[in-house]
Design a protein around this motif. Structure first.
Motif, PDB file in Angstrom:
ATOM      1  N   ALA A  28       0.955  -1.166   0.331  1.00 15.11           N
ATOM      2  CA  ALA A  28       0.155  -0.023  -0.119  1.00 15.11           C
ATOM      3  C   ALA A  28       0.810   1.319  -0.007  1.00 15.11           C
ATOM      4  O   ALA A  28       2.271   1.499   0.866  1.00 15.11           O
ATOM      5  N   ALA A  43      -3.910  -4.075   0.550  1.00 11.89           N
ATOM      6  CA  ALA A  43      -4.515  -2.609   0.734  1.00 11.89           C
ATOM      7  C   ALA A  43      -3.764  -2.302  -0.110  1.00 11.89           C
ATOM      8  O   ALA A  43      -2.832  -1.818  -0.384  1.00 11.89           O
ATOM      9  N   SER A  44      -3.895  -1.054  -1.039  1.00 11.31           N
ATOM     10  CA  SER A  44      -3.978  -0.081  -2.302  1.00 11.31           C
ATOM     11  C   SER A  44      -3.004   1.431  -1.285  1.00 11.31           C
ATOM     12  O   SER A  44      -2.011   1.678  -1.922  1.00 11.31           O
ATOM     13  N   LEU A  80      -3.867   2.526   2.902  1.00  6.47           N
ATOM     14  CA  LEU A  80      -3.249   3.025   4.061  1.00  6.47           C
ATOM     15  C   LEU A  80      -3.175   4.129   4.570  1.00  6.47           C
ATOM     16  O   LEU A  80      -1.723   4.451   4.206  1.00  6.47           O
TER      17      LEU A  80
END
Ligand SMILES: Nc1nc(=O)c2c([nH]1)NC[C@@H]1CN(c3ccc(C(=O)N[C@@H](CCC(=O)O)C(=O)O)cc3)C=[N+]21
Length: 279
Positions: A3, A252-253, A255
């Motif tokens: 992320a 996640a991409s 955060l």
């Protein structure tokens, strides 16, 4: 996937500069500084952190900040009458009641008499109602920060599935309403939600605001999702969020970390509301 970890410092610096200009403009127009009054009851550590941030930034930006600190045992009537006085005071522009309140002080009773145009954190029924109905209103600062950060990061909201974990009046509830206003498809989860992980895994945008450190782990996040951590808990004097950031950062991409994510922007947003009025 690894992320992008959001760093609030550049945005905070830009907001600070913008607010300094707005505060100067206010002084020119009104021949006095804008004034924010904060009421803090008892000794909640997170509220104390927030209170100090407000004092410090008001000074840097050029607002006068009045802190009214009460012991936990203070009577409801005393707070009610303080809020009434501040509401009538012509040189008080914004009033914020720091939460949590002791159980014997009813939020409804003390916010009902808070003039809506001074209720800069949107705590009272008029602003909350206006937000619900889609009319201009003060929205709780955290919800405004969530929107601002999504915009800043260029993340599309319309049509996305936004899952909000937490349903508090200054957290999950207004965050859900503002994201719905931006055309997200919104699901709200809370402490009684069954199969939480299954729901959070379907989120394109996951916003967490529960005060339960480590609640959100990697298995609960869809690969590539955007994860915003609005949790603030103090553990041994340190501020921690709701997301297990080490594992979630691998899935996640995007955060927002705690500390250093949404948190440092929240009080600046409250000052912005005081200077610019409802949106
Ligand atoms: N009406 C009302 N509105 C609030 O928004 C509100 C409130 N009451 N009561 C107390 C909580 C708590 N809160 C914090 C926000 C940011 C940080 C913050 O900026 N934390 C830093 C860390 C600070 C440190 O490490 O000391 C960060 O996340 O990076 C802390 C605490 C707002 N609150």
């Amino acid at each position: 996937m690894s992320a992008t970890i959001f760093d609030s410092r550049p945005l905070a610096a830009r907001m600070m500069a913008e607010l300094q200009q707005e505060a100067a403009e206010f002084r020119k127009q009104h021949r006095r500084s804008a004034r924010l009054a904060q009421i803090i009851i008892g000794r909640d550590p997170a509220a104390e952190v927030y209170s100090r941030q407000l004092v410090r930034s008001c000074r840097r930006i050029g607002l006068s900040c009045v802190t009214l600190a009460y012991p936990f045992e203070v009577e409801e009537e005393e707070i009610r009458s303080e809020v009434a006085t501040l509401s009538e005071a012509p040189t008080t522009d914004g009033i914020v009641l720091l939460l949590p309140l002791p159980d014997h002080i009813r939020q409804r009773v003390v916010t009902e008499i808070l003039r809506p145009e001074k209720d800069v954190d949107g705590l009272g029924p008029r602003n909350a109602g206006n937000l619900l109905l889609g009319f201009p209103s003060f929205i709780p600062s955290t919800a405004d920060v969530v929107l601002t950060v999504l915009r800043e990061a260029g993340i599309r909201v319309a049509g996305q599935h936004a899952v909000i974990v937490g349903r508090s009046n200054i957290g999950g509830k207004p965050i859900a309403l503002t994201l719905m206003r931006e055309d997200a498809t919104v699901t709200i989860c809370h402490s009684q939600t069954r199969d939480l992980a299954e729901i959070t895994r379907s989120a394109d945008i996951l916003v967490v605001s529960t005060g339960k450190p480590g609640l959100i782990t990697a298995e609960m996040v869809k690969p590539g999702a955007v994860v915003l951590d609005a949790g603030i808990t103090t553990v041994d004097g340190k501020v921690v969020g709701d997301v297990d950031s080490e594992s979630v950062a691998r899935v996640a991409s995007f955060l927002t970390p705690v500390p250093g994510g949404l948190g440092p922007l929240t009080h600046l947003m409250l000052i912005r509301h005081t200077l610019l009025g409802p949106q």
